[in-house]
Design an enzyme around this catalytic site. Sequence first.
Site, PDB file in Angstrom:
ATOM      1  N   ASN A  10     -12.252  -3.820   2.500  1.00  0.00           N
ATOM      2  CA  ASN A  10     -11.821  -2.445   2.811  1.00  0.00           C
ATOM      3  C   ASN A  10     -12.947  -1.512   2.380  1.00  0.00           C
ATOM      4  O   ASN A  10     -13.154  -1.299   1.188  1.00  0.00           O
ATOM      5  CB  ASN A  10     -10.522  -2.149   2.035  1.00  0.00           C
ATOM      6  CG  ASN A  10     -10.078  -0.713   2.178  1.00  0.00           C
ATOM      7  OD1 ASN A  10     -10.571   0.024   3.041  1.00  0.00           O
ATOM      8  ND2 ASN A  10      -9.130  -0.299   1.345  1.00  0.00           N
ATOM      9  N   LYS A  12     -13.131   1.619   2.829  1.00  0.00           N
ATOM     10  CA  LYS A  12     -12.619   2.967   2.484  1.00  0.00           C
ATOM     11  C   LYS A  12     -13.481   4.058   3.140  1.00  0.00           C
ATOM     12  O   LYS A  12     -14.010   3.835   4.224  1.00  0.00           O
ATOM     13  CB  LYS A  12     -12.544   3.125   0.962  1.00  0.00           C
ATOM     14  CG  LYS A  12     -11.791   1.996   0.283  1.00  0.00           C
ATOM     15  CD  LYS A  12     -11.413   2.301  -1.137  1.00  0.00           C
ATOM     16  CE  LYS A  12     -10.784   1.076  -1.765  1.00  0.00           C
ATOM     17  NZ  LYS A  12     -10.219   1.334  -3.065  1.00  0.00           N
ATOM     18  N   HIS A 104      -1.735   1.483   2.100  1.00  0.00           N
ATOM     19  CA  HIS A 104      -2.621   1.362   0.933  1.00  0.00           C
ATOM     20  C   HIS A 104      -2.176   2.404  -0.107  1.00  0.00           C
ATOM     21  O   HIS A 104      -1.762   3.511   0.252  1.00  0.00           O
ATOM     22  CB  HIS A 104      -4.078   1.596   1.354  1.00  0.00           C
ATOM     23  CG  HIS A 104      -5.055   1.220   0.282  1.00  0.00           C
ATOM     24  ND1 HIS A 104      -5.275   2.002  -0.821  1.00  0.00           N
ATOM     25  CD2 HIS A 104      -5.834   0.117   0.134  1.00  0.00           C
ATOM     26  CE1 HIS A 104      -6.159   1.396  -1.616  1.00  0.00           C
ATOM     27  NE2 HIS A 104      -6.508   0.252  -1.060  1.00  0.00           N
ATOM     28  N   GLU A 106      -3.756   4.338  -1.890  1.00  0.00           N
ATOM     29  CA  GLU A 106      -4.448   5.632  -1.802  1.00  0.00           C
ATOM     30  C   GLU A 106      -3.801   6.506  -0.730  1.00  0.00           C
ATOM     31  O   GLU A 106      -3.767   7.729  -0.857  1.00  0.00           O
ATOM     32  CB  GLU A 106      -5.944   5.396  -1.524  1.00  0.00           C
ATOM     33  CG  GLU A 106      -6.635   4.840  -2.767  1.00  0.00           C
ATOM     34  CD  GLU A 106      -7.848   3.967  -2.500  1.00  0.00           C
ATOM     35  OE1 GLU A 106      -8.381   3.983  -1.374  1.00  0.00           O
ATOM     36  OE2 GLU A 106      -8.275   3.257  -3.431  1.00  0.00           O
ATOM     37  N   GLU A 176      -1.342  -5.317  -4.313  1.00  0.00           N
ATOM     38  CA  GLU A 176      -2.432  -4.633  -5.012  1.00  0.00           C
ATOM     39  C   GLU A 176      -1.866  -3.775  -6.147  1.00  0.00           C
ATOM     40  O   GLU A 176      -1.443  -2.624  -5.910  1.00  0.00           O
ATOM     41  CB  GLU A 176      -3.188  -3.728  -4.039  1.00  0.00           C
ATOM     42  CG  GLU A 176      -3.783  -4.441  -2.860  1.00  0.00           C
ATOM     43  CD  GLU A 176      -4.959  -3.673  -2.284  1.00  0.00           C
ATOM     44  OE1 GLU A 176      -6.068  -4.220  -2.275  1.00  0.00           O
ATOM     45  OE2 GLU A 176      -4.770  -2.515  -1.875  1.00  0.00           O
ATOM     46  N   GLY A 182     -10.055  -0.551  -8.164  1.00  0.00           N
ATOM     47  CA  GLY A 182     -11.235   0.248  -8.474  1.00  0.00           C
ATOM     48  C   GLY A 182     -11.448   0.482  -9.960  1.00  0.00           C
ATOM     49  O   GLY A 182     -12.237   1.332 -10.365  1.00  0.00           O
ATOM     50  N   SER A 222      -9.866  -5.076  -7.822  1.00  0.00           N
ATOM     51  CA  SER A 222     -11.086  -5.460  -8.549  1.00  0.00           C
ATOM     52  C   SER A 222     -11.457  -6.933  -8.379  1.00  0.00           C
ATOM     53  O   SER A 222     -11.934  -7.567  -9.331  1.00  0.00           O
ATOM     54  CB  SER A 222     -10.972  -5.090 -10.030  1.00  0.00           C
ATOM     55  OG  SER A 222     -10.817  -3.686 -10.169  1.00  0.00           O
TER      56      SER A 222
HETATM   57  C1  PEP Z   1      -8.604  -1.812  -2.440  1.00  0.00           C
HETATM   58  O1  PEP Z   1      -8.888  -0.642  -2.339  1.00  0.00           O
HETATM   59  O2  PEP Z   1      -7.852  -2.328  -1.602  1.00  0.00           O
HETATM   60  C2  PEP Z   1      -9.174  -2.562  -3.565  1.00  0.00           C
HETATM   61  C3  PEP Z   1      -8.588  -3.668  -3.899  1.00  0.00           C
HETATM   62  O3  PEP Z   1     -10.244  -2.019  -4.187  1.00  0.00           O
HETATM   63  P1  PEP Z   1     -11.113  -2.694  -5.389  1.00  0.00           P
HETATM   64  O4  PEP Z   1     -11.435  -4.086  -4.954  1.00  0.00           O
HETATM   65  O5  PEP Z   1     -12.332  -1.836  -5.492  1.00  0.00           O
HETATM   66  O6  PEP Z   1     -10.263  -2.660  -6.594  1.00  0.00           O
END
Ligand code: PEP
Length: 264
Positions: A10, A12, A104, A106, A176, A182, A222
């Site tokens: 992703n 973003k 997601h 976000e 997630e 992040g 992460s």
């Molecule tokens: C994400 O935004 O879906 C995600 C898992 O980000 P990160 O791997 O940076 O934690």
Amino acid sequence: MSRKPIIAGNWKMNLLQSEAKELFEGIKSFVKDYTAPQLPTVIIAPTFTSLCAVNSVKCDCGCGGNKISVAAQNCHWENSGAYTGEISVAMAKDAGCDYIIIGHSERRQYFSETDEMINKKAKAILAGGLIPIICCGETLEQREAGITDEHIATQIRAALSGISSEDVAKSVIAYEPIWAIGTGKTCDSVEANRVIKMIRNVVKDVAGVDAADSIRILYGGSVKPSTIEEQMSQSDIDGALVGGASLKADSFNEIIANTMKVAV
Ligand code: PEP
């Protein structure tokens, strides 16, 4: 039941078109040497503005371009109309997408997306012949309050409401935990697997055992080259949704390579 692993990146709101193409080329040149069943399903989700750019470098010439699927990061549930700033499923498909990420954290957090909206999007994506990647996850406060399972089960039941078992079976879920996105903090693999098993049980309850056996459920938060092997060794983790580590070809390719060490 063996489910084909997925490694999805992703991107973003990052990368201009030329940068997106360059990164896509870096992934192409790695995957070209591998084939299924060893190679997982590799999915890249660039920004809307880079969808056509990355698709323009997909081809069948042996360069690896045809081994990477493309996803949009969001969509609207209506086909067309007065929805300024939105894109429809047909538009994502027209730009070369096979998958669309929805829900997601976000989008839920910054754009007030609700479970009801995510359900409408999932239905529109499946009706349009694409596959939704439905994200779910708990905040740190919810985890500390002991309501992780209840919260995620509610998200999943709402997202899948009114969807046929056949369509649920081909969908993808990404678990997630928000506190792991992040932040550099990954969820312990055994705990991530426990939550994913719980999600699979919810799927079984709403769509039956075949759908629960078939649906691919990813972990996100992460994920790094150093974490993926342990994550992929768990019984119910079918792959990863990767944010930060998907923005560099080296780390994303290493995640794919380490996935192949486990999931042969
Ligand atoms: C994400 O935004 O879906 C995600 C898992 O980000 P990160 O791997 O940076 O934690």
